[in-house]
Structures are given as C-alpha cells and as structure tokens.
Design a protein around this motif. Structure first.
Motif, PDB file in Angstrom:
ATOM      1  N   ALA A   1       0.855  -1.195   0.000  1.00 34.49           N
ATOM      2  CA  ALA A   1       0.000   0.000   0.000  1.00 34.49           C
ATOM      3  C   ALA A   1       0.885   1.236   0.000  1.00 34.49           C
ATOM      4  O   ALA A   1       2.060   1.174   0.385  1.00 34.49           O
ATOM      5  N   CYS A   2       0.322   2.352  -0.446  1.00 34.27           N
ATOM      6  CA  CYS A   2       1.001   3.641  -0.326  1.00 34.27           C
ATOM      7  C   CYS A   2       0.126   4.500   0.576  1.00 34.27           C
ATOM      8  O   CYS A   2      -0.934   4.972   0.163  1.00 34.27           O
ATOM      9  N   LEU A   3       0.525   4.644   1.838  1.00 38.32           N
ATOM     10  CA  LEU A   3      -0.282   5.359   2.832  1.00 38.32           C
ATOM     11  C   LEU A   3       0.316   6.745   3.073  1.00 38.32           C
ATOM     12  O   LEU A   3       1.538   6.891   3.134  1.00 38.32           O
ATOM     13  N   ASP A   4      -0.560   7.731   3.242  1.00 34.59           N
ATOM     14  CA  ASP A   4      -0.071   9.088   3.518  1.00 34.59           C
ATOM     15  C   ASP A   4       0.463   9.202   4.929  1.00 34.59           C
ATOM     16  O   ASP A   4       1.385   9.941   5.208  1.00 34.59           O
ATOM     17  N   GLU A   5      -0.196   8.467   5.851  1.00 37.96           N
ATOM     18  CA  GLU A   5       0.212   8.543   7.255  1.00 37.96           C
ATOM     19  C   GLU A   5       0.577   7.142   7.742  1.00 37.96           C
ATOM     20  O   GLU A   5       0.124   6.153   7.183  1.00 37.96           O
ATOM     21  N   THR A   6       1.321   7.106   8.836  1.00 33.43           N
ATOM     22  CA  THR A   6       1.636   5.819   9.457  1.00 33.43           C
ATOM     23  C   THR A   6       0.396   5.307  10.171  1.00 33.43           C
ATOM     24  O   THR A   6      -0.217   6.049  10.933  1.00 33.43           O
ATOM     25  N   PRO A   7       0.006   4.049   9.966  1.00 31.25           N
ATOM     26  CA  PRO A   7      -1.151   3.519  10.682  1.00 31.25           C
ATOM     27  C   PRO A   7      -0.962   3.639  12.190  1.00 31.25           C
ATOM     28  O   PRO A   7       0.136   3.466  12.700  1.00 31.25           O
ATOM     29  N   ALA A   8      -2.052   3.996  12.882  1.00 33.70           N
ATOM     30  CA  ALA A   8      -1.976   4.159  14.334  1.00 33.70           C
ATOM     31  C   ALA A   8      -2.009   2.790  14.994  1.00 33.70           C
ATOM     32  O   ALA A   8      -3.060   2.204  15.167  1.00 33.70           O
ATOM     33  N   LEU A   9      -0.850   2.278  15.298  1.00 38.29           N
ATOM     34  CA  LEU A   9      -0.758   0.939  15.876  1.00 38.29           C
ATOM     35  C   LEU A   9      -0.015   1.007  17.180  1.00 38.29           C
ATOM     36  O   LEU A   9       0.930   1.743  17.314  1.00 38.29           O
ATOM     37  N   ALA A  10      -0.455   0.238  18.132  1.00 38.28           N
ATOM     38  CA  ALA A  10       0.264   0.245  19.397  1.00 38.28           C
ATOM     39  C   ALA A  10       0.346  -1.157  19.964  1.00 38.28           C
ATOM     40  O   ALA A  10       0.398  -1.349  21.155  1.00 38.28           O
ATOM     41  N   LEU A  11       0.313  -2.148  19.075  1.00 36.57           N
ATOM     42  CA  LEU A  11       0.306  -3.521  19.584  1.00 36.57           C
ATOM     43  C   LEU A  11       1.712  -4.053  19.767  1.00 36.57           C
ATOM     44  O   LEU A  11       2.547  -3.924  18.886  1.00 36.57           O
TER      45      LEU A  11
END
Ligand SMILES: NC(=O)NC(NC(N)=O)C(=O)[O-]
Length: 392
Positions: free
Chosen positions: A106-116
C-alpha cells in the motif's frame, strides 16, 4: 540451463532496519519477533540457544496454529519507493519454515496508528486490532506476490526470490505466511522515491543518498561488501556496512615507486551510481571509516548524463560500452587516508554542469564506507535532464 541470481538484487533493500524499516504489527511472535525480518546481518543459527519460549531463532517465527486463520505482519518501509523484487529468506527454518507466503502493498499518507506489542499472550491478534488510517483493511491491499510455496531454509534453497513489476510508490507491506512458521529475513529490493517539490532552489542535497533515490547500477567487484552500502544512512556501523573489494591479484608481488617516488599501484575497481535526481555536484565526501589496513591508495570521480534507455544499454554491456558523450572527470585522482572522512569542494572539483550518473574509482582496491555527493537539482538552465532516469 542454470539461471543466476535475479538482477533485482542490485537494488537497495528499502525495508532494512538500517534505513529505518520497522515492523508495526504482527499477529504472533511467540518464538521469535518479526523485527528480525529486517535485520541487515545475514541470519545465523546457534544450536544451543533456547529461550523460555522455545528454540532461539534468527527470524520471525509464530506458534503452530491451533486456531483458524494465518499469520501476517505489517512492515513500514524505511525508504518509500518502487519495488523490483523480494527475497523471502527461510535460512535455518527447516522443520518449522512457513510453507507458503504472499506479499501485499500500500502507499499510505500517514503511518497507521498501531500500538500492539508482538503477541505472546496465547491469543492471536485480530484484524480489528490493526487500525489502518488508509481506511482500507490491509487484507485488501494489492498483492505484489500471490500465495506461493516457499522452500525450506537449507543453504541450497533458503532464498525465495519474487520479481515484481509495479511502478507505483509503496510505503507499507503486509507479509502473510500460511498458516504459520518461520521466515528469517524479508529483503525488499527497490529504488527510493522522494518528493522533490519540497526542495528549495539552490538547496544542497545528497543526490546519491539511498533515501533520495540513488542506486548502484554497476560495479567491478563487491567481494566483501556491495557498493550500495556507501549510500546508506549516517556513518557506517562497521566494515561490512561499506563497499569492499577483494585484493587485486594482478598487483606486483613487490610494490615499487617510480622515478618521482610515487608508488606504482596498477589496476583499479569502480562502481557506477544513478543519482536520485540529476544535479550539479559541488561537494563530495569519501569516507574510509573502519578501513584501516585496507583503505584504497587513491580515488577518482567521473560523471555523465544518460537517459533511461542509454543507462539500460550501458548496464547490458556491464559498462564496457561507456556513455555516448564519454565520462568527464569531476574529481581528479586524490590520495586517500585510512579511517578518514575526505571532503572535496568546488576548488577541488572540475566544472561538469548537471549530471545524472557518477562513477567512483578506487585504486588499486580496498574499502570505502560512505560516498556523499552534495549538489543542487538540475534546472533547464543548468543543462541536465529534468527527469530522473528510471530503468535499471
Ligand atoms: N525445535 C523447534 O524449532 N521447535 C519449534 N520452534 C521453536 N523455535 O522452538 C517448532 O517446532 O515450531
């Protein structure tokens, strides 16, 4: 007919931890964390190493699944760019290798909000726990590699190469393994792609940096270290993080000086780079950091301007047929010192205008840890191609 290693191995590893690659999420990391996938060092096996979770393994290894589904992880590339191929390396995973894998992008504009944190709790993480800011669930990302069987990690079969033909920029990957098991390394071969619109007129940028889209497109020898290492981030960690050739076997057995006292060291090695953007180079750094008993005696830098088609022809001839207009000297021969940063600015450089490719010579052989080429982007008035060449 035997086929050699694929050509895409010449490109940069855009996911390597040494260029900022990160694992954002993994469904399971019981035996070994997914972050190991991105290590720069080759995988190793320590026969007597065990942890409280099981056998210590140098890779990503999940539990034997006793619940539905398969394991996957999300990787953020250190350098977003175009991908030309993958190496899914199963080294040392034999009775526990992942039998099949696929890769999505994928080409995402933002970093996915992950905290796992990696899951070692006994419950596999679910898709809902992965919050994707692109609003497209990662299971629907485009497949660059469909489900393929993998080979086990014996020395003769550990590399599972997958070429890719996708010209779009990628920022994130989803590596799926079916249903579970271990993978030692994921190497993502490609070329960085940066947004040049943010660069101000006359701003100096390192035109050959991996992060700016520089790429090695040919070399004479890479026995101990590939020339692409020279365009990595920061100072080199050690000798293995630089370009190092073998000792040339055509050197005289006893070295001598000429009548002017200059040491005669015949022969040379070379590496060619395509700049991330054509430009006018005004400062050069050649760093022999860590190369103390094996620094080159001297170096020289040449330049040229090539279109993508011309570059392709040169690559096909392994650079024995040079550019139509010939190479021009940017930095005439310079003596080098061991373990030292050498800086050259305009007074040492010859005026070459805008260029797209650079060839570094070292004589007779040895190691260089970093090459930096600072310059301004080419404009119509500086006479270079305005578009970076894009083929290898
Ligand atoms: N000997 C093993 O590797 N066993 C298990 N894996 C680890 N790492 O302990 C397994 O079978 O999945």
């Amino acid at each position: 007919m035997t086929s050699g290693p694929p050509d895409f191995l010449q490109f940069n590893n855009l996911a390597c931890e040494s260029v900022g690659g990160k694992v954002l999420f993994a469904t399971d990391e019981w035996f070994a964390p997914a972050g190991n996938l991105l290590k720069r060092e080759p995988p190793e096996f320590l026969a007597s190493a065990f942890t409280e979770f099981g056998k210590w393994m140098d890779g990503w290894e999940t539990r034997r699944k006793r619940i539905p589904g398969h394991d996957w992880c999300i990787i953020q590339l250190g350098v977003p760019g175009t991908i030309h191929g993958f190496d899914v390396d199963t080294s040392f995973f034999t009775g526990n290798y992942a039998p099949a894998a696929s890769i999505q992008a994928a080409c995402l504009d933002e970093t996915p909000a992950l905290a796992l944190e990696g899951d070692r709790t006994g419950m596999a993480a679910s898709e809902e726990q992965f919050e994707d800011v692109s609003k497209v669930k990662s299971e629907r990302w485009e497949f660059l590699v469909p489900i393929n069987e993998l080979k086990p990690g014996h020395a003769s079969s550990c590399h599972n190469y997958f070429p890719v033909t996708l010209s779009r920029r990628v920022t994130h990957l989803r590596l799926n393994m079916y249903p579970d098991g271990g993978i030692a390394r994921l190497r993502v071969y490609g070329v960085g792609q940066r947004d040049w619109s943010s660069i101000r007129l006359r701003e100096l940028v390192d035109l050959v940096a991996l992060t700016n889209g520089g790429v090695c497109v040919g070399y004479s020898n890479a026995h101990f270290g590939h020339p692409r290492n020279m365009i990595g981030l920061g100072r080199a960690a050690n000798m293995g993080d630089g370009w190092e050739t073998a000792r040339r076997l055509d050197r005289p057995w006893v070295l001598e000086t000429d009548s002017q006292g200059i040491l005669q060291v015949p022969g040379f090695e070379w590496a060619v780079f395509r700049l991330g953007h054509p430009g006018v180079i005004s400062q050069i750094e050649i760093d022999t950091n860590h190369f103390k008993g094996n620094f080159p005696d001297s170096c020289k830098v040449e330049v040229c301007s090539l279109t993508a088609e011309e570059e392709e022809q040169c690559c096909m001839s392994r650079w024995s047929s040079g550019p139509a207009g010939g190479w021009r000297i940017l930095l005439p021969p310079q003596k080098l010192k061991p373990h030292n940063r050498h800086f050259y600015s305009t007074d040492a450089l010859w005026n070459c205008g805008a260029v797209s490719h650079v060839r570094l010579f070292i004589a007779p052989d040895g190691g260089v840890s970093r090459l930096r080429l600072w310059g301004q982007l080419a404009t119509a008035s500086s006479g270079g191609h305005l578009k970076p060449a894009s083929k290898l």
